[in-house]
Design a protein around this motif. Sequence first.
Motif, PDB file in Angstrom:
ATOM      1  N   GLY A 121       0.753  -1.138  -0.144  1.00 49.41           N
ATOM      2  CA  GLY A 121       0.129   0.037  -0.101  1.00 49.41           C
ATOM      3  C   GLY A 121       0.837   1.281  -0.035  1.00 49.41           C
ATOM      4  O   GLY A 121       1.993   1.209  -0.209  1.00 49.41           O
ATOM      5  N   ALA A 122       0.265   2.443   0.258  1.00 47.21           N
ATOM      6  CA  ALA A 122       0.810   3.629   0.141  1.00 47.21           C
ATOM      7  C   ALA A 122       1.363   3.932  -1.439  1.00 47.21           C
ATOM      8  O   ALA A 122       0.927   2.993  -2.255  1.00 47.21           O
ATOM      9  CB  ALA A 122       2.081   3.772   1.151  1.00 47.21           C
ATOM     10  N   PHE A 123       2.423   4.755  -1.477  1.00 43.13           N
ATOM     11  CA  PHE A 123       2.977   5.070  -2.969  1.00 43.13           C
ATOM     12  C   PHE A 123       4.516   4.957  -2.841  1.00 43.13           C
ATOM     13  O   PHE A 123       5.082   6.060  -3.360  1.00 43.13           O
ATOM     14  CB  PHE A 123       2.326   6.252  -3.652  1.00 43.13           C
ATOM     15  CG  PHE A 123       1.869   7.245  -2.674  1.00 43.13           C
ATOM     16  CD1 PHE A 123       2.973   7.911  -2.116  1.00 43.13           C
ATOM     17  CD2 PHE A 123       0.524   7.815  -2.564  1.00 43.13           C
ATOM     18  CE1 PHE A 123       2.654   9.253  -1.265  1.00 43.13           C
ATOM     19  CE2 PHE A 123       0.227   9.010  -1.993  1.00 43.13           C
ATOM     20  CZ  PHE A 123       1.297   9.491  -1.101  1.00 43.13           C
ATOM     21  N   TYR A 124       5.018   4.061  -2.213  1.00 43.11           N
ATOM     22  CA  TYR A 124       6.464   3.912  -2.197  1.00 43.11           C
ATOM     23  C   TYR A 124       7.020   2.398  -2.414  1.00 43.11           C
ATOM     24  O   TYR A 124       6.050   1.656  -2.209  1.00 43.11           O
ATOM     25  CB  TYR A 124       6.882   4.280  -0.715  1.00 43.11           C
ATOM     26  CG  TYR A 124       6.314   5.708  -0.154  1.00 43.11           C
ATOM     27  CD1 TYR A 124       6.627   6.858  -0.908  1.00 43.11           C
ATOM     28  CD2 TYR A 124       5.407   5.763   0.897  1.00 43.11           C
ATOM     29  CE1 TYR A 124       6.342   8.064  -0.304  1.00 43.11           C
ATOM     30  CE2 TYR A 124       4.815   6.874   1.271  1.00 43.11           C
ATOM     31  CZ  TYR A 124       5.542   7.964   0.861  1.00 43.11           C
ATOM     32  OH  TYR A 124       5.005   9.583   1.299  1.00 43.11           O
ATOM     33  N   ILE A 125       8.307   2.594  -2.812  1.00 41.49           N
ATOM     34  CA  ILE A 125       8.827   1.230  -3.041  1.00 41.49           C
ATOM     35  C   ILE A 125      10.411   1.322  -2.454  1.00 41.49           C
ATOM     36  O   ILE A 125      11.083   2.421  -2.642  1.00 41.49           O
ATOM     37  CB  ILE A 125       9.044   0.597  -4.290  1.00 41.49           C
ATOM     38  CG1 ILE A 125       7.560   0.269  -5.062  1.00 41.49           C
ATOM     39  CG2 ILE A 125      10.099  -0.168  -4.682  1.00 41.49           C
ATOM     40  CD1 ILE A 125       7.714  -0.099  -6.208  1.00 41.49           C
ATOM     41  N   TYR A 126      10.633   0.590  -1.467  1.00 51.01           N
ATOM     42  CA  TYR A 126      11.831   0.676  -0.726  1.00 51.01           C
ATOM     43  C   TYR A 126      12.809  -0.455  -1.239  1.00 51.01           C
ATOM     44  O   TYR A 126      12.627  -1.550  -1.141  1.00 51.01           O
ATOM     45  CB  TYR A 126      11.614   0.424   0.742  1.00 51.01           C
ATOM     46  CG  TYR A 126      12.678   0.842   1.631  1.00 51.01           C
ATOM     47  CD1 TYR A 126      13.097   2.074   2.008  1.00 51.01           C
ATOM     48  CD2 TYR A 126      13.271  -0.021   2.811  1.00 51.01           C
ATOM     49  CE1 TYR A 126      13.662   2.741   2.827  1.00 51.01           C
ATOM     50  CE2 TYR A 126      14.205   0.457   3.581  1.00 51.01           C
ATOM     51  CZ  TYR A 126      14.386   1.818   3.584  1.00 51.01           C
ATOM     52  OH  TYR A 126      15.537   2.086   4.507  1.00 51.01           O
TER      53      TYR A 126
END
Length: 417
Positions: free
Chosen positions: A347-352
């Motif tokens: 979810g959210a709009f990030y990729i780590y």
Amino acid sequence: MASAETGESRLPCPLFHSGLRLAPGTGNSRQGDLHGTESRGARAHSVLHRHGRAAGGQREDGGRRACPAPGGRPARHAGTGGGAQGSAHRARLLRLGYTDSLGIPRLRKRIARHYMETYGTEVDPDRIAVTAGSSAGFLLSFLAAFEPGDRVALAAPGYPAYRNILKALGLEAVLLPAGPEERFQPTPELIEQAGKLDGLILASPSNPTGTMVDKDTLGRIVDCCRERGIRLVSDEIYHGIEFTRRAVSASELDAEAIIVNSFSKYYSMTGWRLGWLVLPPELVRPIECLAQNLFISPMALSQEAGVAAFDAGKELDGIVQVYAQNRAHLLEHLPAAGFPDLAPADGAFYIYAYSGHLGDDSQALCKRMLDEINVAATPGTDFDPERGHHYIRFSFAGATEEIVEACERLKGWTATS
């Protein structure tokens, strides 16, 4: 910035959001009433650490306008379908003044209805406090729930403002070293290893990793906190931006948890500065007194827009579909661009992304990336001071064409770096 190969002007692609760095305050003491707040808040200084070219907007010196770099904020804004605009029109017919310090009754009731519709949870509107964004919600929650010197745990990597607010209030931030094995989330085992704790901040979906905890895991965390006398603070500001399954709210499992939410992320209302808390009954009056003294009330116009935003689901879900397309493109193409090890972006709009194979300094890596190919990302050290030098965070809250272009630039760059 001109390309070394073609001489063409190339604009930064919006995969960046700078971290907020809070300089140490000069005072940490807090008295039992409201008179001791000056030493923490008034004398603390905040420092925004930004890569200027990636921040977007027209430069004051008249230079080229950079592509927006949304990072922690949606690139699109609510209201194009008439909801927020209608609220503004309605507000012209109203007398805008101070509201109840906990928010207008219509909005508190509408938030309560949202919990029944979304999670099947009955929440008394009297337990809801409307706040000036989730930032004010965290400040009020920490002041009401904890005392100076209390130890509050949070996962590392995690949102840096948690640590900064805790420190400003004289609280100890206890970092839980959550890695890929824990999906970068707190676990009962990590909690038990941390020693005596007074609080736990849980973010699901998380910034910067996008990971979520499922209902079984959340239940185990709730039980662990209850057994050890730990106050759970559940950050749910990215609820609604979900790709693999529905996010679980702490309201489904723990009536004593403090829940923090916001209109900034799913509702795309960043500039309206509006959020809310769901509180255990015993904290409602303390929060009300603190809010009266610190903020007087949330913004009246923003609250009217908040009521309307709950009826804009079709428009907002369309924005989430754009995020889903961007996410799918990054998950497919980042491995070929030199980043094969990615956190699950639930979810959210990030990729780590793991970047240790490209060097031991993620901040230097991000600077080189920006300087050489105008692709911007955030160094993991903003989120994890101990291990973040091997990670960077990509944001996919921007336009799909910019995400595609960023991947193409990265592929050529990492192949020759």
